[in-house]
Scaffold this motif. Structure first.
Motif, mmCIF file in Angstrom:
data_model
loop_
_atom_site.group_PDB
_atom_site.id
_atom_site.type_symbol
_atom_site.label_atom_id
_atom_site.label_comp_id
_atom_site.label_asym_id
_atom_site.label_seq_id
_atom_site.Cartn_x
_atom_site.Cartn_y
_atom_site.Cartn_z
ATOM 1 N N LYS A 1 66.492 81.427 24.363
ATOM 2 C CA LYS A 1 65.245 81.392 25.125
ATOM 3 C C LYS A 1 64.246 80.391 24.542
ATOM 4 N N GLU A 2 64.145 80.335 23.216
ATOM 5 C CA GLU A 2 63.189 79.426 22.585
ATOM 6 C C GLU A 2 63.542 77.969 22.883
ATOM 7 N N THR B 1 62.777 77.243 26.575
ATOM 8 C CA THR B 1 61.327 77.162 26.774
ATOM 9 C C THR B 1 60.794 75.801 26.326
ATOM 10 N N ALA B 2 61.277 75.296 25.187
ATOM 11 C CA ALA B 2 60.847 73.987 24.700
ATOM 12 C C ALA B 2 61.267 72.877 25.656
ATOM 13 N N ALA C 1 61.931 73.204 28.914
ATOM 14 C CA ALA C 1 61.166 73.371 30.146
ATOM 15 C C ALA C 1 59.743 72.839 29.988
ATOM 16 N N ARG C 2 59.137 73.092 28.854
ATOM 17 C CA ARG C 2 57.785 72.610 28.584
ATOM 18 C C ARG C 2 57.773 71.073 28.542
ATOM 19 N N ALA C 3 58.774 70.482 27.907
ATOM 20 C CA ALA C 3 58.824 69.028 27.764
ATOM 21 C C ALA C 3 59.072 68.311 29.087
ATOM 22 N N GLY D 1 58.967 69.928 32.364
ATOM 23 C CA GLY D 1 58.362 70.535 33.538
ATOM 24 C C GLY D 1 59.269 71.427 34.345
ATOM 25 N N GLU E 1 61.689 75.196 34.797
ATOM 26 C CA GLU E 1 61.509 76.641 34.666
ATOM 27 C C GLU E 1 62.667 77.227 33.879
ATOM 28 N N VAL E 2 62.384 78.232 33.053
ATOM 29 C CA VAL E 2 63.419 78.913 32.283
ATOM 30 C C VAL E 2 63.977 80.046 33.133
ATOM 31 N N VAL F 1 67.553 75.803 32.091
ATOM 32 C CA VAL F 1 66.306 75.240 32.604
ATOM 33 C C VAL F 1 66.599 74.691 33.992
#
Length: 128
Positions: free
Chosen positions: A3-4, A7-8, A10-12, A14, A16-17, A27
């Protein structure tokens, strides 16, 4: 991915997880034309729309595994190649697992199937 990690990513980029099989995460990205792209630890896959994603029928896939020589796929008598993860074109990590899947497929469908090295399988190609 864990998950971590997802999440990284997806954040980088744009995305969704999404929870996936066996506690793994992927993602997902929706493109402006409605196509879906899914990035997992094993590769990336493109789907024509949400329905194709739900059915796990990619229009294109790339595996991140550099060497498929040690993986196995299932071939059926009708000429189809079956992968452990069709979205990334990844086979089973052992001949035993692929053979077990081949026997199950034969039992469920009545179509003869057998395990073979993934290195012999046709590569997945992008369709445009």
């Amino acid at each position: 991915m864990k998950k971590e990690q997802a999440t990284a990513v997806a954040r980088a980029f744009g995305g969704e997880v999404w929870a996936h099989d066996d506690g793994e995460f992927v993602v997902g990205f929706e493109l402006p034309d409605g196509r879906m792209v899914v990035l997992s630890h094993g590769g990336v896959a493109e789907y024509r729309d949400d329905d194709a994603l739900d059915e796990r029928k990619p229009t294109a896939a790339i595996s991140f595994r550099a060497d498929q020589a040690d993986y196995w796929v299932v071939q059926d008598a009708e000429g189809r190649t079956h992968f452990a993860d069709a979205s990334t074109g990844s086979g089973w990590p052992s001949e035993y697992d692929a053979d077990r899947e081949a026997r199950g497929l034969s039992s469920r469908t009545g179509v003869n199937a057998w395990a073979r090295p993934q290195a012999d399988a046709e590569p997945t190609r992008f369709e445009h």
